[in-house]
Write an enzyme that holds these catalytic residues in place. Sequence first.
Site, mmCIF file in Angstrom:
data_model
loop_
_atom_site.group_PDB
_atom_site.id
_atom_site.type_symbol
_atom_site.label_atom_id
_atom_site.label_comp_id
_atom_site.label_asym_id
_atom_site.label_seq_id
_atom_site.Cartn_x
_atom_site.Cartn_y
_atom_site.Cartn_z
ATOM 1 N N PRO A 173 0.827 -1.206 0.000
ATOM 2 C CA PRO A 173 0.000 0.000 0.000
ATOM 3 C C PRO A 173 0.867 1.265 0.000
ATOM 4 O O PRO A 173 1.923 1.297 0.657
ATOM 5 C CB PRO A 173 -0.808 -0.096 1.291
ATOM 6 C CG PRO A 173 -0.512 -1.415 1.898
ATOM 7 C CD PRO A 173 0.643 -2.032 1.193
ATOM 8 N N VAL A 174 0.423 2.278 -0.742
ATOM 9 C CA VAL A 174 1.201 3.527 -0.874
ATOM 10 C C VAL A 174 1.092 4.345 0.418
ATOM 11 O O VAL A 174 0.040 4.373 1.054
ATOM 12 C CB VAL A 174 0.663 4.340 -2.085
ATOM 13 C CG1 VAL A 174 1.362 5.676 -2.216
ATOM 14 C CG2 VAL A 174 0.831 3.530 -3.367
ATOM 15 N N GLY A 202 3.846 3.264 5.344
ATOM 16 C CA GLY A 202 4.916 2.856 6.250
ATOM 17 C C GLY A 202 5.541 1.531 5.879
ATOM 18 O O GLY A 202 6.373 1.008 6.610
ATOM 19 N N LEU A 203 5.136 0.976 4.737
ATOM 20 C CA LEU A 203 5.726 -0.301 4.323
ATOM 21 C C LEU A 203 6.806 -0.110 3.253
ATOM 22 O O LEU A 203 7.272 -1.080 2.654
ATOM 23 C CB LEU A 203 4.639 -1.256 3.817
ATOM 24 C CG LEU A 203 3.776 -1.899 4.908
ATOM 25 C CD1 LEU A 203 2.549 -2.562 4.318
ATOM 26 C CD2 LEU A 203 4.560 -2.928 5.708
ATOM 27 N N GLY A 204 7.168 1.135 3.028
ATOM 28 C CA GLY A 204 8.314 1.391 2.136
ATOM 29 C C GLY A 204 8.006 1.263 0.656
ATOM 30 O O GLY A 204 8.882 0.922 -0.135
ATOM 31 N N SER A 205 6.762 1.590 0.267
ATOM 32 C CA SER A 205 6.387 1.387 -1.140
ATOM 33 C C SER A 205 7.275 2.199 -2.089
ATOM 34 O O SER A 205 7.693 1.679 -3.132
ATOM 35 C CB SER A 205 4.916 1.737 -1.372
ATOM 36 O OG SER A 205 4.691 3.089 -1.083
ATOM 37 N N ALA A 218 10.402 3.311 -1.754
ATOM 38 C CA ALA A 218 11.754 2.758 -1.880
ATOM 39 C C ALA A 218 11.726 1.435 -2.635
ATOM 40 O O ALA A 218 12.620 1.131 -3.431
ATOM 41 C CB ALA A 218 12.375 2.566 -0.498
ATOM 42 N N ALA A 219 10.673 0.641 -2.416
ATOM 43 C CA ALA A 219 10.592 -0.665 -3.099
ATOM 44 C C ALA A 219 10.422 -0.466 -4.607
ATOM 45 O O ALA A 219 11.030 -1.186 -5.406
ATOM 46 C CB ALA A 219 9.447 -1.491 -2.522
ATOM 47 N N ASP A 253 14.801 3.019 4.737
ATOM 48 C CA ASP A 253 13.907 2.257 3.851
ATOM 49 C C ASP A 253 14.688 1.625 2.710
ATOM 50 O O ASP A 253 14.606 0.415 2.473
ATOM 51 C CB ASP A 253 12.847 3.187 3.238
ATOM 52 C CG ASP A 253 11.687 3.425 4.170
ATOM 53 O OD1 ASP A 253 11.876 3.266 5.381
ATOM 54 O OD2 ASP A 253 10.598 3.780 3.673
HETATM 55 O O1 PMV Z 1 6.948 5.891 6.766
HETATM 56 P P1 PMV Z 1 8.112 5.032 6.440
HETATM 57 O O2 PMV Z 1 7.939 3.616 6.745
HETATM 58 O O3 PMV Z 1 8.686 5.273 5.106
HETATM 59 O O4 PMV Z 1 9.253 5.326 7.486
HETATM 60 C C1 PMV Z 1 9.734 6.572 7.754
HETATM 61 C C2 PMV Z 1 10.719 6.470 8.839
HETATM 62 C C3 PMV Z 1 11.134 7.798 9.410
HETATM 63 O O5 PMV Z 1 12.087 7.525 10.414
HETATM 64 C C4 PMV Z 1 9.940 8.516 10.027
HETATM 65 C C5 PMV Z 1 11.740 8.691 8.343
HETATM 66 C C6 PMV Z 1 13.064 8.233 7.833
HETATM 67 O O6 PMV Z 1 13.482 8.760 6.795
HETATM 68 O O7 PMV Z 1 13.720 7.392 8.454
#
Ligand code: PMV
Length: 307
Positions: free
Chosen positions: A95-96, A99-102, A104-105, A146
């Site tokens: 999911p976009v 917080g699952l790194g979409s 970067a993936a 990420d």
């Molecule tokens: O929202 P996510 O899973 O892409 O994680 C961000 C993590 C943070 O520490 C809030 C930001 C970062 O760049 O590390």
Amino acid sequence: MKASAPGKIILFGEHAVVYSRPALAVPVNQVKVEVDISDSAQPGIWIHAPIIGLQAELTTLPSNHPIASVILWAMQHLGIFPRPNISITIESTIPVASGLGSGAAVSVALVRALSSFFSHPLKNQQINDLVYETEKLYHGTPSGIDNTVITYNMPVFYLKDKPIETFKVGKPFTIVIGDTGIPAPTKESVGDVRRLWLRDPNRFESIFNEVAQISTMARHFIESGRPELLGELMDQNHEFLQELTVSSPELDALVLAARQAGAQGAKLSGGGRGGNMIALVDSASAESVAQALLSAGAKRTIITEIK
Ligand code: PMV
């Protein structure tokens, strides 16, 4: 030519990691991005990404578009000139903005697929560096966690600007991920924390120091095969994230529901405000915790074993 990249979750230390404190993240292989590149009869570089409703030729996209820029940077890096006629399809079950790194993936899978398609192998380190540059477009001031965990597809103890440290899991443990279904751009929560930190650096530095201790202890418990001790640390980390103002009523409700259903601890994971939370469970109670999360409003859950 196909390439893929997994999702990821942050176990401990999000936000503090932007301020050079350690954080722990692990890949989540239940979700992934797949990129497929083929020669095209149509002139240009065509991008099809049904998940975000994108169907366009590269040159029609703004130059800072995250997908366009990762393709352009990767091709420049790989020395691909003149521009080829290709079709790039991006499929994702991540999911976009959750917080699952979409983001970067997508970038890691794109760089991998391009390097294979043009027979120009890249080392993980090179992929990671390249993708970090593109992460800046999504996040503003990303820590780099990420892209690192997704590129290496291994548990990572991450410290900004330090050599990559992967770590071993002494005894596997189970995490339930609950998605609020609320997309929350990490750039915003990171920007808000920065404004608060600028206003009151002493208070926020001391929160980051507490979180750093939690991450360091958590790594120790994971490596020494005592994952049952992580629950308490998750609860503490969640409280600090609340102090950083990055939790939300929906995240707090899911965290509470998980604990009430028997999870050993729970916290939000990632940028916060929406997106995902995680709960530590014993494998026997994973299903009932997942069910409790759905009843408390989670849009979906993933049960994943960390090993
Ligand atoms: O929202 P996510 O899973 O892409 O994680 C961000 C993590 C943070 O520490 C809030 C930001 C970062 O760049 O590390």
